[in-house]
Design an enzyme around this catalytic site. Structure first.
Site, PDB file in Angstrom:
ATOM      1  N   HIS A  96      22.394  57.111   4.136  1.00 45.58           N
ATOM      2  CA  HIS A  96      21.945  56.873   2.755  1.00 45.58           C
ATOM      3  C   HIS A  96      22.732  57.721   1.757  1.00 45.58           C
ATOM      4  O   HIS A  96      22.223  58.030   0.679  1.00 45.58           O
ATOM      5  CB  HIS A  96      20.453  57.216   2.597  1.00 45.58           C
TER       6      HIS A  96
ATOM      7  N   GLU B  27      19.685  41.875   4.232  1.00 42.57           N
ATOM      8  CA  GLU B  27      20.864  42.132   3.392  1.00 42.57           C
ATOM      9  C   GLU B  27      21.866  40.986   3.412  1.00 42.57           C
ATOM     10  O   GLU B  27      22.528  40.718   2.410  1.00 42.57           O
ATOM     11  CB  GLU B  27      21.545  43.435   3.809  1.00 42.57           C
TER      12      GLU B  27
END
Lengths: 327, 319
Positions: free
Chosen positions: A129, A61
């Site tokens: 999430h 990321e």
């Protein structure tokens, strides 16, 4: 007009902008031909634009967001596909510190980049999430934030976000991905910082984003049966925030409820409440109410998650606390 | 490898410019003329100079918190840098960045960086951009030994290797990450050995020998421009000053500091240039005088420059 799902509208915006501007490209995990992103937002793009412009990355990321920043600073218009908004935490330095290049450099640089990430609870995806992070992100200076509630808004706002010369976080709600809506055949864009009044009313203003807009609209129908007329305002962009539309609505209704899918402390709802308290206090006939999630991480089990999420019932209850139904 | 005489002299001039600038900044800081804090590059001049002497104006660099040397070597103007350190409106960043955020995009300088390892992925992105635009530009990413322990190092170098990006990672191993010895935080003797993990070439070079640095980087840049991907170069050198100005450096053995000072890269290079007939002692002195005047003027420029108007705080947030 044509009918498209929310995620299809996003794909169409990406497709159109990539066709329009060769400097636009997307980098992220699993966005290519075998998956097209976990929600299919990138479906078909790799086949059409190739793997140079639809770049599948390692699970890295910081390299995705940092790479997008470096590419944006040197003449390209990248889209960083971060998958879930929660994963922005993995690229925390890039998000918090590196994105502020323009300001740190005294305005000498443009950073035209878009961050695409999926937000929201409701899919039993648990604490890592399911976040929304509007409040957290809005405190990062230099970053604009978009959170569309409909396919029409998603397409028009994404096209604008990509064309913007600043970093924009484009946050799509996972529970809206399959929602259908009417999309014009012809091209259109929607400016950032322009709220949409999703329902007009005269008794109470409800401000909500993304999935919460739909819960507010459902609640509004039920409240109408009790004689309470709700105005639902969808700011569509968290930042810049169209506070004028909210203030005008509050001037009309005298009552404000903010519905926000985040823990209440440090939420975007708190900021909206503060703005109205500062700038429209004299028009208020009742205390401002916030319908938010509790101050806990997001739980997994659907029964717990349902309890966590701001509900229509909670909104109705909050409205009834500040507006009595007509007898 | 043959290096043109003009280039050698230019490299010497750059080394002297960095040394004079840094020593002056140290003095100005101690005198209370520079706000905030500064990280001084003295002792490491051969690295920035040897690296950047290989670069075109349109090549990019990303720098570090100890960035003044990199910026000067890439062509940054000492007057605009000094004005920025002084917090003046005429500075490189209009007083918004300070020492750790000086940038000059016209010169391909994508900024010093306040975050250790913060530039690594930005360098990768610039290299990706150069590759996609087909410009044959190369990117140099300066990082310290400490930054090679960051996760960004792993992510950035790995991705650049996978994509054959035109980037050269230059680890300036000055033995200390802030106040901690690299030998306490890494088990490899040569940090460049980490290249093996990414399937890219590694080079370890004497970072106090400017021509050795130049040659190592020459090869790495040429690989980058040929589309052969990144190289990891470790330059072994020494930080003369503390991590920041005012650091008492209790962690450095005295003998170590003295031994490294004997390996001062500036007089070593001067000696070599005189011995090989590239220039004379008198030429060297003329260079020193010219640079001394330049730095004096830079300080004068900074002192005489206006401060930013307070409300300029609100500008430059968005394009």
């Amino acid at each position: 007009m044509k009918e498209l799902r929310y995620n299809q509208a996003i794909s169409e915006a990406l497709d159109e902008e990539m066709a329009r501007d060769p400097s636009v490209f997307i980098m992220g995990e699993d966005i290519g031909e075998h998956w097209g992103g976990p929600f299919g937002q990138f479906h078909g793009l790799a086949e059409k634009y190739g793997t140079k412009r639809i770049r599948e990355t390692p699970i890295s990321e910081t390299a995705i967001l940092g790479g997008a920043i470096g590419a944006a600073a040197t003449g390209l218009r990248p889209i960083a596909a971060m998958m879930f908004v929660d994963f922005l935490g993995v690229s925390g330095d890039e998000l918090l510190n590196q994105l502020q290049m323009r300001y740190m450099f005294g305005g000498k640089i443009k950073l035209p980049l878009t961050i695409i990430a999926v937000t929201g609870a409701g899919a039993a995806a648990a604490a890592q999430h399911s976040k929304s992070l509007y409040g957290w992100l809005m405190n990062i200076q230099s970053l604009k934030i978009v959170a569309p509630a409909t396919p029409y808004d998603a397409k028009g706002l994404l096209k604008t976000a990509i064309r913007d010369d600043n970093p924009v976080a484009f946050l799509t709600h996972k529970m809206l991905g399959g929602m259908k809506g009417q999309i014009p055949e012809e091209e259109y864009t929607i400016p950032l910082g322009q709220a949409d009044t999703k329902r007009e009313g005269k008794d109470v203003t409800v401000v909500a984003l993304a999935l919460m807009v739909h819960r507010a609209l459902n609640a509004a129908k039920k409240l109408e049966e009790q004689g309470i007329s709700i105005e639902v305002i969808d700011p569509r962009t968290v930042k810049p925030l169209d506070k004028e539309t909210i203030i005008q609505s509050v001037k009309k209704t005298g009552r404000l409820v903010i519905m926000d899918e985040e823990p209440k402390t440090g939420s975007w709802a708190g900021e909206v409440a503060a703005i109205i308290a500062e700038e429209a206090f004299d028009y208020l006939d009742a205390p401002i109410k916030r319908v938010c999630a509790p101050d806990t991480p997001i739980p997994f089990s659907p029964v717990l998650e349902k309890f966590w999420m701001p509900s229509e019932e909670a909104l109705i209850k909050a409205v009834l606390e500040i507006k009595k139904p007509k007898a | 490898m043959h290096i043109e005489k003009e280039k050698l002299i230019e490299m010497y001039r750059t080394m002297v410019r960095i040394r004079e600038f840094e020593e002056r900044v140290s003095k100005e800081f101690a005198a209370g003329n520079i706000p905030g804090f500064v990280h001084i590059y003295t002792g490491e001049e051969a690295v920035a100079t040897g690296v950047c002497a290989n670069l075109r104006k349109d090549d990019y660099i990303t720098s570090t918190h100890r960035g003044h040397g990199h910026l000067i070597a890439k062509g940054g103007r000492t007057d605009l840098m000094m004005a920025e350190l002084y917090g003046r409106r005429t500075g490189y960043c209009r007083g918004k960045g300070g020492s750790m955020h000086i940038a000059d995009t016209e010169l391909g300088i994508l900024g010093a960086n306040g975050i250790v390892g913060g530039g690594i992925n930005i360098a990768g992105g610039a290299a990706l951009s150069a590759q996609m635009r087909g410009t044959n530009q190369a990117v140099v990413c300066f990082l310290g030994d400490g930054a090679s322990n960051r996760g960004t190092f792993h992510e950035g170098v790995n991705m650049a290797a996978c994509w054959n990006l035109p980037v050269v990672y230059v680890i300036e191993n000055n033995l200390y990450a802030e106040k901690t010895r690299i030998t306490d935080t890494a088990r490899v003797t040569n940090l460049a050995d980490r290249a093996t993990a990414y399937g890219i070439p590694d080079v370890t070079v004497d970072g106090n020998d400017v021509t050795a640095v130049y040659e190592a980087i020459h090869e790495a840049i040429s690989r980058a421009r040929q589309g052969k991907g990144p190289t990891l170069v470790e330059c072994k050198t020494y930080r003369w000053h503390g991590h920041f100005e005012g650091d008492r450096q209790t962690y450095k053995p005295k003998e170590e500091a003295e031994a490294w000072k004997k390996k001062d890269p500036v007089p070593a290079f001067r000696k070599k240039l005189i011995e090989t007939g590239v220039f004379t002692q008198a030429d060297a002195e003329r260079i020193h005088q010219m640079i001394a005047d330049e730095i004096e003027n830079a300080v004068k420029f900074a002192r005489e420059s206006p401060l930013p108007a307070p409300e300029e705080t609100l500008e430059d947030v968005y394009a």
